[in-house]
Design a protein around this motif. Structure first.
Motif, PDB file in Angstrom:
ATOM      1  N   THR A  34       0.849  -1.191   0.000  1.00  0.00           N
ATOM      2  CA  THR A  34       0.000   0.000   0.000  1.00  0.00           C
ATOM      3  C   THR A  34       0.883   1.239   0.000  1.00  0.00           C
ATOM      4  N   HIS A  35       0.295   2.362  -0.389  1.00  0.00           N
ATOM      5  CA  HIS A  35       1.069   3.599  -0.423  1.00  0.00           C
ATOM      6  C   HIS A  35       1.547   3.994   0.973  1.00  0.00           C
ATOM      7  N   ALA A  36       0.678   3.856   1.969  1.00  0.00           N
ATOM      8  CA  ALA A  36       1.059   4.232   3.335  1.00  0.00           C
ATOM      9  C   ALA A  36       2.205   3.345   3.830  1.00  0.00           C
ATOM     10  N   ALA A  37       2.118   2.057   3.574  1.00  0.00           N
ATOM     11  CA  ALA A  37       3.176   1.140   3.998  1.00  0.00           C
ATOM     12  C   ALA A  37       4.462   1.396   3.219  1.00  0.00           C
ATOM     13  N   ALA A  38       4.324   1.796   1.958  1.00  0.00           N
ATOM     14  CA  ALA A  38       5.505   2.103   1.142  1.00  0.00           C
ATOM     15  C   ALA A  38       6.253   3.308   1.702  1.00  0.00           C
ATOM     16  N   VAL A  39       5.511   4.301   2.198  1.00  0.00           N
ATOM     17  CA  VAL A  39       6.148   5.468   2.818  1.00  0.00           C
ATOM     18  C   VAL A  39       6.907   5.038   4.072  1.00  0.00           C
ATOM     19  N   ASP A  40       6.306   4.174   4.879  1.00  0.00           N
ATOM     20  CA  ASP A  40       6.993   3.679   6.073  1.00  0.00           C
ATOM     21  C   ASP A  40       8.268   2.932   5.691  1.00  0.00           C
ATOM     22  N   LEU A  41       8.190   2.147   4.638  1.00  0.00           N
ATOM     23  CA  LEU A  41       9.364   1.395   4.191  1.00  0.00           C
ATOM     24  C   LEU A  41      10.433   2.346   3.665  1.00  0.00           C
ATOM     25  N   TYR A  42      10.004   3.402   2.966  1.00  0.00           N
ATOM     26  CA  TYR A  42      10.960   4.375   2.441  1.00  0.00           C
ATOM     27  C   TYR A  42      11.682   5.077   3.594  1.00  0.00           C
ATOM     28  N   TRP A  44      12.112   3.892   6.581  1.00  0.00           N
ATOM     29  CA  TRP A  44      13.008   2.916   7.190  1.00  0.00           C
ATOM     30  C   TRP A  44      14.264   2.748   6.349  1.00  0.00           C
ATOM     31  N   ASN A  45      14.096   2.728   5.028  1.00  0.00           N
ATOM     32  CA  ASN A  45      15.240   2.563   4.134  1.00  0.00           C
ATOM     33  C   ASN A  45      16.245   3.699   4.332  1.00  0.00           C
ATOM     34  N   MET A  46      15.768   4.921   4.508  1.00  0.00           N
ATOM     35  CA  MET A  46      16.658   6.047   4.759  1.00  0.00           C
ATOM     36  C   MET A  46      17.422   5.845   6.061  1.00  0.00           C
ATOM     37  N   SER A  47      16.696   5.443   7.101  1.00  0.00           N
ATOM     38  CA  SER A  47      17.330   5.238   8.401  1.00  0.00           C
ATOM     39  C   SER A  47      18.327   4.086   8.357  1.00  0.00           C
ATOM     40  N   ALA A  48      17.932   2.984   7.716  1.00  0.00           N
ATOM     41  CA  ALA A  48      18.824   1.825   7.614  1.00  0.00           C
ATOM     42  C   ALA A  48      20.062   2.151   6.794  1.00  0.00           C
ATOM     43  N   SER A  49      19.883   2.941   5.733  1.00  0.00           N
ATOM     44  CA  SER A  49      21.032   3.336   4.908  1.00  0.00           C
ATOM     45  C   SER A  49      22.023   4.157   5.724  1.00  0.00           C
ATOM     46  N   GLY A  50      21.489   5.052   6.555  1.00  0.00           N
ATOM     47  CA  GLY A  50      22.359   5.859   7.410  1.00  0.00           C
ATOM     48  C   GLY A  50      23.131   5.003   8.398  1.00  0.00           C
ATOM     49  N   ALA A  51      22.450   4.035   8.999  1.00  0.00           N
ATOM     50  CA  ALA A  51      23.103   3.157   9.968  1.00  0.00           C
ATOM     51  C   ALA A  51      24.175   2.310   9.299  1.00  0.00           C
ATOM     52  N   GLU A 225      19.891  -2.411  15.134  1.00  0.00           N
ATOM     53  CA  GLU A 225      18.692  -1.649  15.493  1.00  0.00           C
ATOM     54  C   GLU A 225      17.798  -1.428  14.290  1.00  0.00           C
ATOM     55  N   ALA A 226      18.409  -1.131  13.151  1.00  0.00           N
ATOM     56  CA  ALA A 226      17.633  -0.949  11.920  1.00  0.00           C
ATOM     57  C   ALA A 226      16.939  -2.238  11.537  1.00  0.00           C
ATOM     58  N   ILE A 227      17.640  -3.346  11.654  1.00  0.00           N
ATOM     59  CA  ILE A 227      17.034  -4.650  11.349  1.00  0.00           C
ATOM     60  C   ILE A 227      15.833  -4.910  12.238  1.00  0.00           C
ATOM     61  N   ASN A 228      15.982  -4.580  13.513  1.00  0.00           N
ATOM     62  CA  ASN A 228      14.918  -4.838  14.475  1.00  0.00           C
ATOM     63  C   ASN A 228      13.693  -3.973  14.287  1.00  0.00           C
ATOM     64  N   THR A 229      13.870  -2.805  13.671  1.00  0.00           N
ATOM     65  CA  THR A 229      12.758  -1.859  13.536  1.00  0.00           C
ATOM     66  C   THR A 229      12.160  -1.811  12.131  1.00  0.00           C
ATOM     67  N   ARG A 230      12.532  -2.760  11.297  1.00  0.00           N
ATOM     68  CA  ARG A 230      11.984  -2.757   9.931  1.00  0.00           C
ATOM     69  C   ARG A 230      10.459  -2.908   9.984  1.00  0.00           C
ATOM     70  N   PRO A 231       9.714  -2.061   9.257  1.00  0.00           N
ATOM     71  CA  PRO A 231       8.245  -2.172   9.261  1.00  0.00           C
ATOM     72  C   PRO A 231       7.754  -3.443   8.547  1.00  0.00           C
TER      73      PRO A 231
END
Length: 231
Positions: A34-42, A44-51, A225-231
């Protein structure tokens, strides 16, 4: 009233899809549903990329310093002057030698720029550390390529990774980590990456160099931490 204010309101998910571009947003939408879930994943992707990029910073610096130290020692034992960076082993590929020349030029320009800004004269020549800092992760990844098994690895580089059983145990993780680093640097999605495996490889490579640094690294890296918080 401005043109922007006259535009009809749009939901954030659809607005982001337009602003990020459908082609970029599409893989997230396909993965999330869904679009809302895709935004959450996006997000998360930014945060995971930073980590991951933060962790790769340490991996890269530890690896390059370890390899440089041993190549410098080997170079000196052979009675060669200066540094292996300015008198590289003949076995290096032409691409690697070109990279060394470019790194020295970049280091010199950086020093000249800093000296002009601070009004320092005369301008010092780059030292080995200045040149090492200009070499990319890709350069160091290829320094442990299998083509160097019977020369650079046996003579010097294996001592950079005293905990590694063989060259392949270093080369394979670095191939994966180099690819991850490039994906992050080019703002590509990493949500389909096996971050658990990449984290293990980071810890493995750092541990091969020095288990004490690995122990500290495991307490500060944020990839888990990023792995643990993936939506």
């Amino acid at each position: 009233m401005s043109r922007i204010m006259k535009q009809p309101s749009a939901s954030i998910p659809h607005l982001l899809e337009r602003r990020l571009s459908p082609s970029r947003f599409g893989p997230y939408l396909a993965a999330a549903g869904t679009h809302a879930a895709a935004v959450d994943l996006y997000r998360w992707n930014m945060s995971a990329s930073g980590a991951a990029y933060e962790a790769l910073h340490l991996v890269e610096v530890v690896v390059r310093n370890a390899i440089h130290t041993e190549l410098e020692a080997w170079h000196a034992k052979q009675g060669n002057g200066a540094s292996w960076l300015t008198a590289p082993p003949p076995v290096l590929t032409s691409k690697a030698k070109d990279d060394l020349v470019k790194a020295e030029e970049q280091a010199r320009r950086s020093i000249e720029k800093r000296c002009r800004r601070l009004r320092i004269a005369p301008v010092p020549a780059p030292n080995p550390d200045d040149v090492v800092a200009q070499l990319t992760f890709g350069f160091w990844r290829y320094m442990v390529a299998r083509r160097y098994t019977h020369n650079l690895w046996l003579n010097a580089i294996r001592f950079s990774f005293p905990g590694a059983p063989n060259l392949q145990s270093v080369e394979k993780p670095l191939i994966q980590l180099h690819a991850l680093r490039n994906r992050i640097a080019h703002l590509e999605p990493i949500h389909s990456e096996d971050l658990r495996a990449r984290r293990r490889e980071m810890l493995q490579i750092v541990g091969y160099v020095d288990p004490r640094v690995q122990s500290w690294f495991s307490t500060v890296e944020r990839v888990q931490e990023a792995i643990n918080t993936r939506p």
